[in-house]
Design an enzyme around this catalytic site. Structure first.
Site, mmCIF file in Angstrom:
data_model
loop_
_atom_site.group_PDB
_atom_site.id
_atom_site.type_symbol
_atom_site.label_atom_id
_atom_site.label_comp_id
_atom_site.label_asym_id
_atom_site.label_seq_id
_atom_site.Cartn_x
_atom_site.Cartn_y
_atom_site.Cartn_z
ATOM 1 N N GLY A 69 58.146 43.728 -48.592
ATOM 2 C CA GLY A 69 58.953 43.813 -47.387
ATOM 3 C C GLY A 69 59.119 45.247 -46.932
ATOM 4 O O GLY A 69 58.552 46.186 -47.503
ATOM 5 N N ARG A 110 60.595 48.775 -46.608
ATOM 6 C CA ARG A 110 61.285 49.659 -47.567
ATOM 7 C C ARG A 110 61.389 49.033 -48.956
ATOM 8 O O ARG A 110 62.395 49.185 -49.644
ATOM 9 C CB ARG A 110 62.694 50.012 -47.072
ATOM 10 C CG ARG A 110 62.713 50.823 -45.808
ATOM 11 C CD ARG A 110 62.231 52.209 -46.049
ATOM 12 N NE ARG A 110 61.979 52.876 -44.763
ATOM 13 C CZ ARG A 110 61.307 54.001 -44.656
ATOM 14 N NH1 ARG A 110 60.812 54.590 -45.720
ATOM 15 N NH2 ARG A 110 61.105 54.543 -43.488
ATOM 16 N N GLY A 123 59.156 49.787 -51.252
ATOM 17 C CA GLY A 123 58.497 50.685 -52.186
ATOM 18 C C GLY A 123 57.022 50.368 -52.364
ATOM 19 O O GLY A 123 56.379 50.873 -53.271
ATOM 20 N N ALA A 182 45.586 55.663 -42.299
ATOM 21 C CA ALA A 182 46.827 55.298 -41.612
ATOM 22 C C ALA A 182 46.455 54.486 -40.382
ATOM 23 O O ALA A 182 45.784 54.987 -39.486
ATOM 24 C CB ALA A 182 47.591 56.553 -41.211
ATOM 25 N N THR A 183 46.878 53.216 -40.354
ATOM 26 C CA THR A 183 46.542 52.361 -39.202
ATOM 27 C C THR A 183 47.623 52.421 -38.120
ATOM 28 O O THR A 183 47.421 51.896 -37.026
ATOM 29 C CB THR A 183 46.374 50.894 -39.643
ATOM 30 O OG1 THR A 183 47.592 50.486 -40.273
ATOM 31 C CG2 THR A 183 45.217 50.730 -40.609
ATOM 32 N N HIS A 199 56.106 59.568 -44.326
ATOM 33 C CA HIS A 199 55.143 59.054 -45.304
ATOM 34 C C HIS A 199 54.168 60.162 -45.732
ATOM 35 O O HIS A 199 53.852 60.292 -46.904
ATOM 36 C CB HIS A 199 54.329 57.893 -44.705
ATOM 37 C CG HIS A 199 54.960 56.547 -44.916
ATOM 38 N ND1 HIS A 199 55.135 56.003 -46.161
ATOM 39 C CD2 HIS A 199 55.452 55.637 -44.049
ATOM 40 C CE1 HIS A 199 55.702 54.810 -46.045
ATOM 41 N NE2 HIS A 199 55.911 54.562 -44.771
ATOM 42 N N GLU A 243 54.539 63.410 -45.685
ATOM 43 C CA GLU A 243 55.247 64.388 -46.506
ATOM 44 C C GLU A 243 55.410 63.879 -47.947
ATOM 45 O O GLU A 243 55.223 64.621 -48.905
ATOM 46 C CB GLU A 243 56.627 64.623 -45.878
ATOM 47 C CG GLU A 243 57.247 65.954 -46.172
ATOM 48 C CD GLU A 243 58.554 66.080 -45.385
ATOM 49 O OE1 GLU A 243 59.609 66.059 -46.028
ATOM 50 O OE2 GLU A 243 58.488 66.148 -44.132
ATOM 51 N N ARG A 280 53.488 61.906 -49.539
ATOM 52 C CA ARG A 280 52.220 61.841 -50.270
ATOM 53 C C ARG A 280 51.784 63.178 -50.830
ATOM 54 O O ARG A 280 51.083 63.231 -51.836
ATOM 55 C CB ARG A 280 51.102 61.359 -49.333
ATOM 56 C CG ARG A 280 51.023 59.872 -49.165
ATOM 57 C CD ARG A 280 49.698 59.470 -48.572
ATOM 58 N NE ARG A 280 49.391 60.121 -47.307
ATOM 59 C CZ ARG A 280 49.890 59.770 -46.132
ATOM 60 N NH1 ARG A 280 50.744 58.777 -46.054
ATOM 61 N NH2 ARG A 280 49.542 60.396 -45.036
#
Lengths: 172, 172, 172
Positions: free
Chosen positions: A12, A14, A16, A36-37, A52, A54, A56
Site C-alpha cells: 500500500g 507508505r 515501505g 522512475a515511471t 525518493h 534523496e 536512495r
C-alpha cells in the site's frame, strides 16, 4: 515461463515497499538502475520524486521513463545490472493517459520479463482493497493494475506483500 | 461449529480470487454449481458478468440469485455438489438495496453453512483497507461486509487471502 | 531498540483487529487499560465508541485521550499493566486536526515505546490499499499513517495483520 530474476513487491501507500525493493537490489551486488515511471505533474508529485531520490543516495543510475518501460528494460538488459522499476501502477496511469492499450502493453512487458538477463524488481501499489471507486476511470485503472499484478506475479520468481515495512512472502 | 466443507476466499478487485475459487471447486471432482449474486444493473456490470461466465466454460451450472442465497444453497445441498458463491459483497449490496436486515441474514447464512453437506466456496471482496469513505452508505456497507467475513471465516475450515493471483492461507 | 512488550495489530475496517488485540491484552493476566483515542464528533462515532466499550465488558479501565497519548502511556507505565491503544489512525487524525507535527509526535511515541515497562498493544487501520484519494488531506493522512506504522513496527516485537478476524503474523 518463469523469469529467474524477476521480483514483484506489492504494498500500500507508505508501506515501505520501495525501501524493501531497494534493499533487494542492493543485496545483489550488481550495478543499480532505477527506472522512475512517475511524472512530476505537480508540486506534490515533484516533492515525492525528489524525496525518493534523496532516500536512495548516489549509487544508483536513475532513468525517467513514464511510458516506454519495455524499451528501457531492454536497453539495460545485462547480467551485471539490477533494475528497480518504481512503480507499475504509475506506468499503468501513464499508459491510460496516453490512450495506449494497457492489456497489450502488459502482455508485452510479461513477454519481455521472461527473457531478461538483468535482475528486475518491480514495485507496485495494491489498490484494490478499498470500496469500489465511484469514478469509472478509477475502476478501470484498478482493473488494469490488478490484472497486470497477476500477470507479473505469474512470471516472477518471488512476490512479496509489504505492510508496515514488513514483507510477507507470497511466492518463491 | 465448523463446517468441514466451507472455504472463504477473500481478496481485492482483480486479485484473481474467482479464478482461485474455481480451481478449488474443480479440484473436488464434484458437480460444479456457480451462484452469481451480482445484478446486471448496467452495461459495465453485464460485461463483467459475461466475462466471468465465459472464463468458467461450460462445465458449470449457473444460478443467478441476488438475494435468496440461503434458499439457493439449501436447494443445492448434496454431497455430490460443490458450490461457488461469487460473491458475498454483492449479496450484501443487494440486501442493503432491498432494505433487509444484513446482520440477521448473515447469521442465517452462517447457521446454514454449518449444516451443509455440499462443499461451498465463498468469494468476497475485502473492501476495508482504504481510506474511510465519505459516503455513509459506503461506510455501512464496509461494516456489514467486514462483520460477515468474520462470521463466515469463523465457521469455514479454510480461509485464503488472495493478492496478484497468489493465495495466503489464513486458516486451515 | 526493540521493545520487549510492544505489539502492533494492523487491519482493515471491521476486520476484528480490536477483538484480537483485546485477547492479547487479556492473555497477559495483567491489569487491563484501554486508551481510546477516538473523539465522539457525531452520533455515528458515539455509537461506535459505545459499542466497542460494551463489547469489552467491565474488567478494563478506559482512558479517553485523543492527543496526549504519550503522556497517557507514561502515566500507565508499570510492569503490572497491559495497555491497549485503540487506535493509532484516530490519533493521527486528531494530531492533524490540531495542527501538530505528526512526524515529530510519531518519533516521540516510538522513543517512548522503546523504554516502557508496561505491555502495550497498538491497534491501527491499514488505510493505504485503496485508490489514491482525490482529497489532499486524505493523502496526507494516509502518508502519515503509513509512516507511523513502519516506525512502530520497527520497534514492536510482534506485528499482526488481521483480515476476517484471523491474524497473519508479520513479525515476532
Amino acid at each position: 515461463m518463469t523469469s529467474l530474476g524477476a521480483v514483484l513487491v506489492l504494498g500500500g501507500a507508505r508501506s515501505g515497499k520501495s525501501a524493501f525493493a531497494e534493499r533487494l537490489v542492493t543485496e545483489t551486488g550488481l550495478s543499480r538502475h532505477y527506472i522512475a515511471t512517475g511524472r512530476a505533474w505537480d508540486e506534490e508529485m515533484q516533492e515525492r520524486i525528489a524525496h525518493h531520490r534523496e532516500d536512495r543516495g548516489d549509487s544508483w543510475v536513475t532513468h525517467e521513463e513514464p511510458l516506454d518501460l519495455i524499451s528501457c528494460l531492454q536497453a539495460l538488459d545485462s547480467e551485471s545490472n539490477a533494475v528497480l522499476v518504481d512503480c507499475l501502477t504509475l506506468w499503468v496511469t501513464n499508459l491510460m493517459m496516453d490512450d495506449r492499450d494497457v492489456a497489450t502493453e502488459a502482455n508485452r512487458l510479461v513477454d519481455c520479463v521472461g527473457s531478461l538477463k538483468a535482475r528486475v524488481v518491480f514495485v507496485s501499489n495494491e489498490v484494490g482493497l478499498g470500496i469500489v471507486p465511484e469514478n469509472r476511470m478509477a475502476r478501470e485503472f484498478r482493473d488494469h493494475a490488478g490484472r497486470l499484478h497477476q500477470k507479473v506475479a505469474a512470471v516472477a520468481n518471488e512476490v512479496y506483500f509489504i505492510a508496515a515495512g514488513l514483507p510477507l512472502k507470497m511466492k518463491g
